[in-house]
Design a protein around this motif. Structure first.
Motif, PDB file in Angstrom:
ATOM      1  N   LEU A 155       0.851  -1.180   0.000  1.00 19.40           N
ATOM      2  CA  LEU A 155       0.000   0.000   0.000  1.00 19.40           C
ATOM      3  C   LEU A 155       0.890   1.234   0.000  1.00 19.40           C
ATOM      4  O   LEU A 155       2.049   1.179   0.433  1.00 19.40           O
ATOM      5  CB  LEU A 155      -0.897   0.030   1.231  1.00 19.40           C
ATOM      6  CG  LEU A 155      -2.200  -0.767   1.164  1.00 19.40           C
ATOM      7  CD1 LEU A 155      -1.926  -2.250   1.280  1.00 19.40           C
ATOM      8  CD2 LEU A 155      -3.162  -0.323   2.261  1.00 19.40           C
ATOM      9  N   ASN A 156       0.342   2.355  -0.444  1.00 23.95           N
ATOM     10  CA  ASN A 156       1.101   3.597  -0.346  1.00 23.95           C
ATOM     11  C   ASN A 156       0.639   4.427   0.848  1.00 23.95           C
ATOM     12  O   ASN A 156       0.842   5.642   0.900  1.00 23.95           O
ATOM     13  CB  ASN A 156       0.996   4.414  -1.641  1.00 23.95           C
ATOM     14  CG  ASN A 156      -0.408   4.922  -1.896  1.00 23.95           C
ATOM     15  OD1 ASN A 156      -1.372   4.237  -1.615  1.00 23.95           O
ATOM     16  ND2 ASN A 156      -0.519   6.113  -2.448  1.00 23.95           N
ATOM     17  N   SER A 157       0.027   3.766   1.837  1.00 25.62           N
ATOM     18  CA  SER A 157      -0.357   4.390   3.102  1.00 25.62           C
ATOM     19  C   SER A 157       0.185   3.548   4.245  1.00 25.62           C
ATOM     20  O   SER A 157       0.216   2.310   4.156  1.00 25.62           O
ATOM     21  CB  SER A 157      -1.883   4.491   3.241  1.00 25.62           C
ATOM     22  OG  SER A 157      -2.426   5.349   2.260  1.00 25.62           O
ATOM     23  N   ALA A 158       0.621   4.207   5.303  1.00 25.53           N
ATOM     24  CA  ALA A 158       1.081   3.488   6.486  1.00 25.53           C
ATOM     25  C   ALA A 158      -0.113   2.901   7.225  1.00 25.53           C
ATOM     26  O   ALA A 158      -1.254   3.376   7.104  1.00 25.53           O
ATOM     27  CB  ALA A 158       1.866   4.421   7.399  1.00 25.53           C
ATOM     28  N   ALA A 159       0.144   1.873   8.028  1.00 20.16           N
ATOM     29  CA  ALA A 159      -0.935   1.155   8.710  1.00 20.16           C
ATOM     30  C   ALA A 159      -1.756   2.076   9.609  1.00 20.16           C
ATOM     31  O   ALA A 159      -2.974   1.911   9.733  1.00 20.16           O
ATOM     32  CB  ALA A 159      -0.354   0.000   9.518  1.00 20.16           C
ATOM     33  N   ALA A 160      -1.123   3.052  10.240  1.00 18.12           N
ATOM     34  CA  ALA A 160      -1.847   3.961  11.131  1.00 18.12           C
ATOM     35  C   ALA A 160      -2.783   4.892  10.375  1.00 18.12           C
ATOM     36  O   ALA A 160      -3.645   5.541  10.985  1.00 18.12           O
ATOM     37  CB  ALA A 160      -0.859   4.781  11.957  1.00 18.12           C
ATOM     38  N   ASP A 161      -2.616   4.976   9.059  1.00 20.79           N
ATOM     39  CA  ASP A 161      -3.415   5.888   8.245  1.00 20.79           C
ATOM     40  C   ASP A 161      -4.527   5.186   7.491  1.00 20.79           C
ATOM     41  O   ASP A 161      -5.070   5.734   6.534  1.00 20.79           O
ATOM     42  CB  ASP A 161      -2.509   6.618   7.246  1.00 20.79           C
ATOM     43  CG  ASP A 161      -1.508   7.528   7.920  1.00 20.79           C
ATOM     44  OD1 ASP A 161      -1.801   7.989   9.035  1.00 20.79           O
ATOM     45  OD2 ASP A 161      -0.435   7.769   7.336  1.00 20.79           O
ATOM     46  N   ILE A 162      -4.894   3.972   7.927  1.00 18.61           N
ATOM     47  CA  ILE A 162      -5.895   3.183   7.202  1.00 18.61           C
ATOM     48  C   ILE A 162      -6.979   2.729   8.168  1.00 18.61           C
ATOM     49  O   ILE A 162      -6.709   2.058   9.169  1.00 18.61           O
ATOM     50  CB  ILE A 162      -5.260   1.943   6.554  1.00 18.61           C
ATOM     51  CG1 ILE A 162      -4.197   2.347   5.536  1.00 18.61           C
ATOM     52  CG2 ILE A 162      -6.320   1.063   5.890  1.00 18.61           C
ATOM     53  CD1 ILE A 162      -3.320   1.212   5.090  1.00 18.61           C
ATOM     54  N   THR A 163      -8.212   3.109   7.866  1.00 19.99           N
ATOM     55  CA  THR A 163      -9.347   2.562   8.605  1.00 19.99           C
ATOM     56  C   THR A 163     -10.546   2.455   7.683  1.00 19.99           C
ATOM     57  O   THR A 163     -10.644   3.173   6.678  1.00 19.99           O
ATOM     58  CB  THR A 163      -9.713   3.427   9.822  1.00 19.99           C
ATOM     59  OG1 THR A 163     -10.717   2.756  10.599  1.00 19.99           O
ATOM     60  CG2 THR A 163     -10.263   4.783   9.400  1.00 19.99           C
ATOM     61  N   MET A 164     -11.453   1.546   8.036  1.00 24.40           N
ATOM     62  CA  MET A 164     -12.724   1.408   7.330  1.00 24.40           C
ATOM     63  C   MET A 164     -13.881   1.916   8.180  1.00 24.40           C
ATOM     64  O   MET A 164     -15.028   1.865   7.735  1.00 24.40           O
ATOM     65  CB  MET A 164     -12.957  -0.057   6.971  1.00 24.40           C
ATOM     66  CG  MET A 164     -12.148  -0.563   5.786  1.00 24.40           C
ATOM     67  SD  MET A 164     -12.656   0.154   4.208  1.00 24.40           S
ATOM     68  CE  MET A 164     -14.327  -0.503   4.031  1.00 24.40           C
ATOM     69  N   PHE A 165     -13.596   2.436   9.367  1.00 19.74           N
ATOM     70  CA  PHE A 165     -14.662   2.745  10.318  1.00 19.74           C
ATOM     71  C   PHE A 165     -15.033   4.226  10.309  1.00 19.74           C
ATOM     72  O   PHE A 165     -14.161   5.101  10.255  1.00 19.74           O
ATOM     73  CB  PHE A 165     -14.254   2.310  11.718  1.00 19.74           C
ATOM     74  CG  PHE A 165     -14.290   0.821  11.906  1.00 19.74           C
ATOM     75  CD1 PHE A 165     -15.462   0.186  12.304  1.00 19.74           C
ATOM     76  CD2 PHE A 165     -13.173   0.054  11.650  1.00 19.74           C
ATOM     77  CE1 PHE A 165     -15.500  -1.193  12.455  1.00 19.74           C
ATOM     78  CE2 PHE A 165     -13.199  -1.325  11.808  1.00 19.74           C
ATOM     79  CZ  PHE A 165     -14.377  -1.955  12.209  1.00 19.74           C
ATOM     80  N   THR A 166     -16.328   4.460  10.392  1.00 19.58           N
ATOM     81  CA  THR A 166     -16.872   5.810  10.439  1.00 19.58           C
ATOM     82  C   THR A 166     -16.780   6.304  11.877  1.00 19.58           C
ATOM     83  O   THR A 166     -17.719   6.170  12.667  1.00 19.58           O
ATOM     84  CB  THR A 166     -18.330   5.825   9.938  1.00 19.58           C
ATOM     85  OG1 THR A 166     -18.387   5.188   8.661  1.00 19.58           O
ATOM     86  CG2 THR A 166     -18.865   7.233   9.822  1.00 19.58           C
ATOM     87  N   ASP A 167     -15.645   6.876  12.227  1.00 22.33           N
ATOM     88  CA  ASP A 167     -15.400   7.234  13.623  1.00 22.33           C
ATOM     89  C   ASP A 167     -16.064   8.551  13.977  1.00 22.33           C
ATOM     90  O   ASP A 167     -16.746   9.179  13.157  1.00 22.33           O
ATOM     91  CB  ASP A 167     -13.896   7.256  13.915  1.00 22.33           C
ATOM     92  CG  ASP A 167     -13.141   8.243  13.030  1.00 22.33           C
ATOM     93  OD1 ASP A 167     -13.681   9.310  12.693  1.00 22.33           O
ATOM     94  OD2 ASP A 167     -11.986   7.936  12.668  1.00 22.33           O
ATOM     95  N   ALA A 168     -15.852   8.990  15.205  1.00 20.45           N
ATOM     96  CA  ALA A 168     -16.563  10.156  15.734  1.00 20.45           C
ATOM     97  C   ALA A 168     -16.178  11.456  15.040  1.00 20.45           C
ATOM     98  O   ALA A 168     -16.878  12.468  15.191  1.00 20.45           O
ATOM     99  CB  ALA A 168     -16.311  10.273  17.238  1.00 20.45           C
TER     100      ALA A 168
END
Length: 650
Positions: free
Chosen positions: A62-75
Motif C-alpha cells: 500500500l502507499n499508506s502506512a498502517a496507522a493511516d488506514i481505517t474502514m470505520f466511520t469514527d466520531a
C-alpha cells in the motif's frame, strides 16, 4: 424471514460496498428496522474485490502506512448516522495478535510474520490489507442483524432491466453466468475498471502486433501478462506514478531479484538475470514524491483558514461560473502554504527571522500570488531552499537544460535522493505539514464546490491537473520504493528518459520511439508499457454494466455546457444524492452509482482515522438515502434470486 421483503443489490463487492453496508447497519434502527435482503455481485472475494484481492504478488505494498488506514466511520465524521468506532489496520493487527479479534481465518506463516512486525509506520502488503478488508466486510454483514439476508454472487453483472416503462420499477440484474438478481434498489459500486483502448493505444497495439513487439495499454498493473518480455530486453515505460512503481516490483523482485542493504545504508540490487531493462519517462520526468516518515514538531494547522465554505459561497455569489485557476487555486495554495510555513516557523525558529504570530498576521492579508506575499517570505525566510513554490514543486525539472542522456540520468537520480532526504529526515517536517494541508483542502473541494458551477476548463483542470498534482505530492509510494529505484538505476536495469516524454512508432524499423523533448533523449525499443490506470470512459468501458448503463437510457455521460463549450468527462452522471441521471436529466430514485467512474468527486473507499474523511460521509448519506427509499416503498415484493450464490451466515 417473511416471504416478501425489500431487496438491495450492490454491483461490486469491494471496500466501497463494505463501507455502505456498515452504514446501512448503523442507520437501520432509525430509518428501516424491518427485514431486508441484500445481494452483492462480485466475481472476486467480497470486501477486497479486484484491486485489493489477496491473489496478487506478495511484494506489492500500500502507499499508506498502517496507522493511516481505517474502514470505520469514527466520531470525527460529520454525518447524520451514528459513529461506529473500530480498529484501523494497525489496531486490527494488534487485536488479531493478542486474541481480542478472533473472527479471522488462519493466516499463512508469512502474513503471521507481517502481523508481528507491523507498526503504525509500516507500509503493509496488499495481501495483509485484503485480509483486513474481508474481515470488515464480514463484520458489516454481521452488524446488519439476523433479519437481513446477505447473499454474495461470485459473478459479473452485465445489464439491468426494469419492469417499469419509465425505468423506475423493480430491477432485474443479469449476470454473465446466466443468472439473475431481482432488486428494488440497485447500487453500482464498481471501483477502478479497465477501458477499451483509446485511438492512440489501439494504434500502438496494432503496431506491436504487426511487428512482433509488445504493448501494454493503461490497466491495473498486476493484471497484465508481462511474460513475453525477455531478459535484458529494452522496454519503454510511459508514466512514473504508482502504476510504474508496481510494474518495477513485478519485473524485478517478481522475476527473482532481491535488494540488500549496503554498509553505507543504501540498497544494492542483486539481479536474477531474468529482468528486462526499463526506460522510464513522463511529463514531469520524475517519480511521485515519497511518503513521509518524519513527525511534526508542532501541532498540525487547524481546519483550512482561507479555502472555507464562507469563501466559496462568496465566490459563488460573485460569479456565475467559477474558474479553478483564477478563483479556487489561489485559496487552496494559500491554505497549503499556511500549513507549511506554520510548521517551518514553529518547528525551526533558527530558519526564520521573525515570529510566527507576526508572519501569520501579515500572511493572512496577502494573496498567494501577490508580490507582497513573495516579499514577506523572502524577508522572513533567508534560505530560499525553504520557500514554497508550487510551480517548481509541480515541475521540478522545468527550465533545466540537459547536456545529454548522462546528464538526464544524474539529474533524475539526484532529484530522487533529494526527495528522500526531505521526506525521511527528522529535520524536514515542513513537508509533512504541507502533505496534511493539501489533504484537507483536497477533501474539502468536493464538499464545498458544486461541480456544475465550474466552467468546462475547470472541469478538466480539477479531474486532470489538480488530481494529478495532489497525487504526485500526497499519494506517492513508500520511501523504500524510491530507494529501490535508485538501486535498480545503479544496477543498470532502470534508465530515465527525462521530462516531456513523447512516444511514437516507427514503421520502418518496427520499433517504438520514445523522445524526451526537454531531456534530449531518444530511445527505440520493441516494447512499450503505458504505466497508468485508464481514464474514465463509460462509453468505452471494458466493464459490461457500465457500458450498458450508459447506452441503455438508464444513465448518461456527464457533460457540462458552459461559456467555454461542451465538455464530456467520460463519467456516469449522478445527482448530489448519487442517483443515476438519465439522458433527459431525470435522477432515478432507486438506481445509484458511486466510485471513480461517476461524476462524484471520487472519494476513495478507506481513509485516515480521525479526519472526517469524505468516503465515510458519502457512505452514510447513501445508506440513509437507500433506507429512506425503502421506507417510502413498503409495498415492494421480494425478488426471486437465481444464479450462483453463496449465502453469508450472520
Amino acid at each position: 424471514m417473511p416471504a416478501n421483503i425489500p431487496t438491495v443489490a450492490f454491483v461490486g463487492g469491494g471496500p466501497r460496498t463494505a463501507g455502505v453496508l456498515e452504514r446501512l447497519a448503523a442507520n437501520r434502527p432509525e430509518l428501516f428496522a424491518r427485514p431486508l435482503a441484500v445481494n452483492v455481485i462480485e466475481p472476486h472475494v467480497p470486501g477486497s474485490g479486484r484491486i485489493w484481492r489477496y491473489d496478487q504478488h506478495p511484494g506489492l505494498l500500500l502507499n499508506s502506512a498502517a496507522a493511516d488506514i481505517t474502514m470505520f466511520t469514527d466520531a470525527s465524521v460529520t454525518c447524520e448516522g451514528p459513529a461506529a468506532d473500530g480498529p484501523g489496520l494497525d489496531g486490527w493487527a494488534a487485536g488479531v495478535l493478542d486474541g481480542s479479534i478472533t473472527d479471522v481465518p488462519p493466516l499463512p506463516p508469512e502474513l503471521q510474520r507481517q502481523l508481528r512486525a507491523l507498526t503504525g509506520a509500516t507500509f503493509p502488503t496488499r495481501q495483509l490489507q485484503s485480509v483486513y478488508l474481508e474481515w470488515f466486510f464480514r463484520r458489516a454483514v454481521s452488524a446488519l442483524g439476523p433479519d437481513v439476508a446477505v447473499t454474495v454472487h461470485r459473478d459479473t453483472a452485465v445489464r439491468i432491466d426494469s419492469d417499469g416503462d419509465d425505468g423506475t420499477g423493480a430491477y432485474r440484474v443479469r449476470l454473465a453466468g446466466g443468472g439473475t438478481v431481482d432488486a428494488d434498489v440497485v447500487v453500482s459500486a464498481l471501483g477502478h475498471t479497465d477501458s477499451l483502448p483509446d485511438d492512440a493505444s489501439a494504434g500502438f497495439a496494432g503496431f506491436a502486433a504487426r511487428h512482433g513487439g509488445f504493448h501494454a495499454a493503461p490497466s491495473y498493473t498486476t493484471d497484465v501478462d508481462y511474460s513475453a518480455l525477455a531478459p535484458g530486453q529494452d522496454v519503454i515505460v510511459s508514466g512514473m506514478g504508482l502504476a510504474f512503481v508496481d510494474l518495477v516490483v513485478l519485473l524485478t523482485e517478481g522475476r527473482g531479484g532481491r535488494f540488500e542493504e549496503t554498509p553505507d545504508g543504501a540498497l544494492a540490487y542483486v539481479a536474477s538475470g531474468a529482468e528486462p531493462r526499463l526506460w522510464a519517462g513522463s511529463r514531469r520526468g520524475v517519480p511521485y514524491h515519497s511518503k513521509i516518515s518524519s513527525a511534526l514538531r508542532d501541532e498540525p494547522a487547524d481546519a483550512p483558514q482561507f479555502f472555507t465554505a464562507a469563501a466559496v459561497q462568496e465566490l459563488l455569489a460573485q460569479h456565475g461560473e467559477l474558474d479553478f485557476r483564477a478563483h479556487l487555486w489561489p485559496l487552496i495554495a494559500k491554505d497549503a502554504g499556511y500549513g507549511y510555513y506554520r510548521e517551518l516557523f514553529t518547528g525551526y525558529p533558527e530558519r526564520v527571522v521573525i515570529g510566527w504570530d507576526e508572519f501569520s498576521d501579515r500572511f493572512a492579508a496577502l494573496d498567494w500570488y501577490s508580490p507582497e506575499r513573495e516579499r514577506l517570505v523572502l524577508e522572513s525566510v533567508p534560505d530560499t531552499e525553504f520557500h514554497l513554490d508550487f510551480e517548481k514543486l509541480d515541475q521540478p525539472l522545468a527550465g533545466r537544460d540537459f547536456a545529454g542522456r548522462h546528464d538526464v540520468q544524474e539529474a533524475v537520480a539526484a532529484y530522487i535522493e533529494h526527495d528522500l532526504r526531505l521526506r525521511t529526515s527528522p529535520d524536514h517536517s515542513e513537508t509533512l505539514a504541507l502533505f496534511i494541508a493539501l489533504l484537507k483542502v483536497y477533501m474539502d473541494l468536493g464538499r464545498l464546490v458544486p461541480p456544475e458551477r465550474l466552467n468546462a476548463r475547470s472541469q478538466r483542470e480539477v479531474h486532470g491537473w489538480w488530481h494529478g498534482f495532489f497525487s504526485f505530492v500526497d499519494s506517492g509510494p513508500p520511501p523504500q520504493r524510491l530507494r529501490e529505484l535508485l538501486a535498480l538505476h545503479q544496477a543498470g536495469l532502470l534508465q530515465f528518459l527525462g521530462p516531456g516524454l513523447e512516444v511514437g512508432a516507427d514503421e520502418a524499423s518496427g520499433q517504438f520511439v520514445a523522445v524526451s523533448v526537454r531531456g534530449g533523449v531518444r530511445i527505440s525499443a520493441k516494447a512499450l508499457i503505458e504505466a497508468r490506470l485508464p481514464a474514465p470512459a463509460v462509453a468505452g468501458s471494458a466493464n459490461p454494466l457500465l457500458r450498458y448503463l450508459h447506452g441503455s437510457g438508464f444513465g448518461s455521460e456527464q457533460t457540462v455546457l458552459t461559456a467555454d463549450g461542451l465538455h464530456a468527462t467520460g463519467r456516469l452522471l449522478v445527482s448530489a444524492a448519487s442517483e443515476l441521471v438519465s439522458p433527459v436529466g431525470e435522477p432515478n430514485r432507486r438506481l445509484f452509482a458511486v466510485g471513480p467512474n461517476t461524476s462524484g468527486w471520487g472519494a476513495g473507499a478507506f481513509a485516515r482515522p480521525g479526519t472526517n474523511a469524505a468516503p465515510f460521509r458519502e457512505n452514510d448519506a447513501l445508506a440513509r438515502r437507500i433506507l429512506s427509499v425503502l421506507a417510502e416503498d413498503e409495498a415492494s415484493a421480494v425478488p426471486a434470486v437465481s444464479g450462483k450464490a453463496q449465502p453469508w451466515n450472520n
